[in-house]
Design a protein around this motif. Structure first.
Motif, PDB file in Angstrom:
ATOM      1  N   SER A 153      56.964 -49.621  18.170  1.00  0.00           N
ATOM      2  CA  SER A 153      57.710 -50.714  17.239  1.00  0.00           C
ATOM      3  C   SER A 153      57.037 -51.697  17.036  1.00  0.00           C
ATOM      4  O   SER A 153      56.425 -52.382  17.802  1.00  0.00           O
ATOM      5  CB  SER A 153      59.120 -50.754  18.266  1.00  0.00           C
ATOM      6  OG  SER A 153      59.895 -51.880  17.463  1.00  0.00           O
ATOM      7  N   GLU A 154      56.918 -52.118  15.717  1.00  0.00           N
ATOM      8  CA  GLU A 154      56.218 -53.383  15.175  1.00  0.00           C
ATOM      9  C   GLU A 154      56.580 -54.634  16.010  1.00  0.00           C
ATOM     10  O   GLU A 154      55.750 -55.465  16.258  1.00  0.00           O
ATOM     11  CB  GLU A 154      56.449 -53.421  13.862  1.00  0.00           C
ATOM     12  CG  GLU A 154      55.338 -54.315  13.282  1.00  0.00           C
ATOM     13  CD  GLU A 154      53.876 -53.984  13.181  1.00  0.00           C
ATOM     14  OE1 GLU A 154      53.141 -54.867  13.641  1.00  0.00           O
ATOM     15  OE2 GLU A 154      53.661 -52.974  13.085  1.00  0.00           O
ATOM     16  N   GLY A 155      57.902 -54.478  16.411  1.00  0.00           N
ATOM     17  CA  GLY A 155      58.516 -55.886  17.097  1.00  0.00           C
ATOM     18  C   GLY A 155      58.247 -55.952  18.577  1.00  0.00           C
ATOM     19  O   GLY A 155      58.556 -56.849  19.343  1.00  0.00           O
ATOM     20  N   ALA A 156      57.808 -54.834  19.117  1.00  0.00           N
ATOM     21  CA  ALA A 156      57.326 -54.791  20.561  1.00  0.00           C
ATOM     22  C   ALA A 156      56.562 -55.851  20.954  1.00  0.00           C
ATOM     23  O   ALA A 156      55.451 -56.282  20.184  1.00  0.00           O
ATOM     24  CB  ALA A 156      57.122 -53.327  21.074  1.00  0.00           C
ATOM     25  N   ARG A 157      56.492 -56.086  22.625  1.00  0.00           N
ATOM     26  CA  ARG A 157      55.389 -57.042  22.914  1.00  0.00           C
ATOM     27  C   ARG A 157      54.235 -56.630  22.849  1.00  0.00           C
ATOM     28  O   ARG A 157      53.758 -55.271  22.964  1.00  0.00           O
ATOM     29  CB  ARG A 157      55.868 -57.173  24.720  1.00  0.00           C
ATOM     30  CG  ARG A 157      54.699 -58.086  25.197  1.00  0.00           C
ATOM     31  CD  ARG A 157      55.452 -58.052  26.831  1.00  0.00           C
ATOM     32  NE  ARG A 157      55.651 -56.928  27.253  1.00  0.00           N
ATOM     33  CZ  ARG A 157      54.875 -56.196  27.895  1.00  0.00           C
ATOM     34  NH1 ARG A 157      53.357 -56.492  27.734  1.00  0.00           N
ATOM     35  NH2 ARG A 157      54.937 -54.979  28.501  1.00  0.00           N
ATOM     36  N   GLU A 158      53.360 -57.433  22.638  1.00  0.00           N
ATOM     37  CA  GLU A 158      51.920 -57.082  22.572  1.00  0.00           C
ATOM     38  C   GLU A 158      51.058 -56.965  23.702  1.00  0.00           C
ATOM     39  O   GLU A 158      51.250 -58.082  24.664  1.00  0.00           O
ATOM     40  CB  GLU A 158      50.998 -57.913  21.638  1.00  0.00           C
ATOM     41  CG  GLU A 158      49.655 -57.843  21.385  1.00  0.00           C
ATOM     42  CD  GLU A 158      49.039 -58.691  20.576  1.00  0.00           C
ATOM     43  OE1 GLU A 158      48.397 -59.866  21.012  1.00  0.00           O
ATOM     44  OE2 GLU A 158      48.972 -58.778  19.169  1.00  0.00           O
ATOM     45  N   SER A 168      46.831 -54.658  17.568  1.00  0.00           N
ATOM     46  CA  SER A 168      47.877 -55.028  18.511  1.00  0.00           C
ATOM     47  C   SER A 168      48.278 -53.634  19.282  1.00  0.00           C
ATOM     48  O   SER A 168      48.697 -52.704  18.588  1.00  0.00           O
ATOM     49  CB  SER A 168      48.759 -55.829  17.848  1.00  0.00           C
ATOM     50  OG  SER A 168      48.459 -57.261  17.717  1.00  0.00           O
ATOM     51  N   ARG A 187      51.046 -52.318  21.416  1.00  0.00           N
ATOM     52  CA  ARG A 187      52.296 -52.767  21.781  1.00  0.00           C
ATOM     53  C   ARG A 187      52.949 -52.020  22.813  1.00  0.00           C
ATOM     54  O   ARG A 187      52.252 -50.830  23.224  1.00  0.00           O
ATOM     55  CB  ARG A 187      53.232 -52.377  20.677  1.00  0.00           C
ATOM     56  CG  ARG A 187      52.781 -52.939  19.143  1.00  0.00           C
ATOM     57  CD  ARG A 187      53.041 -54.403  19.210  1.00  0.00           C
ATOM     58  NE  ARG A 187      52.590 -54.970  17.915  1.00  0.00           N
ATOM     59  CZ  ARG A 187      52.668 -56.274  17.771  1.00  0.00           C
ATOM     60  NH1 ARG A 187      53.366 -57.003  18.499  1.00  0.00           N
ATOM     61  NH2 ARG A 187      52.363 -56.713  16.712  1.00  0.00           N
TER      62      ARG A 187
END
Length: 167
Positions: free
Chosen positions: A116-121, A110, A112
């Motif tokens: 950040s791991e939680g960011a939009r792909e 992915s 991003r």
């Protein structure tokens, strides 16, 4: 016996390089640039020799333009390089570029929108793909491939030092 090494990669692009503070401790005797350092193949084909010179036997032929390589030694106009698998030897410097590329290690990585791991792909990129290296923070790098840009964890790509920072 001549072995031909062909690496099929999904994407192919390039950009400029950088140097880390730690790398400046070991400088090449010819270029005064850090050893080891990453570069890419300028040519679409390069003979990889056992030693630094045309009289040395060809062990490999790398056949992919923009493939990232790590320079591990210098002698005159020759550079000892290795690929992601540690395969390598000596190549003439004219076949190399300071443009920086990386190879994606996991399949369907992915990309991003931010580091950040939680960011939009933004997109997914196939394992083995070559991407242009744009910038790196301590744990993330921004790459570009096939018109897409995004951030990926630094440990998921090959062609950048773990302590390297690029702006």
């Amino acid at each position: 016996m001549l072995r031909i090494l062909t690496i099929l990669l999904a994407f192919s692009v390039c950009t400029a390089g950088s140097v880390t503070a730690q790398d400046t401790q070991n400088l090449g005797p010819v270029t005064n640039l850090p050893i080891p350092r990453f570069v890419s193949m300028k040519a679409s084909e390069a003979n990889i020799r056992r030693g630094p010179g045309l009289t040395h036997r060809i062990d490999w032929v790398f056949q992919h333009r923009n493939m990232p390589l790590r320079i591990t030694a210098e002698f005159s106009n020759w550079r000892r390089v290795e690929d992601i698998d540690g395969v390598g030897g000596w190549v003439h410097y004219s076949l190399l570029s300071g443009s920086r590329t990386v190879i994606v290690k996991p399949d369907l990585l992915s990309m991003r929108a931010n580091a950040s791991e939680g960011a939009r792909e933004n997109a997914r990129i196939e394992g083995g793909a070559i991407a242009r290296l744009m910038e790196c923070a301590p744990d993330w790098c921004r790459i570009s491939a096939d018109g897409y840009r995004g951030w990926v964890p630094k440990d998921t790509i090959w062609g950048v030092a773990q302590d390297e920072i690029r702006e």
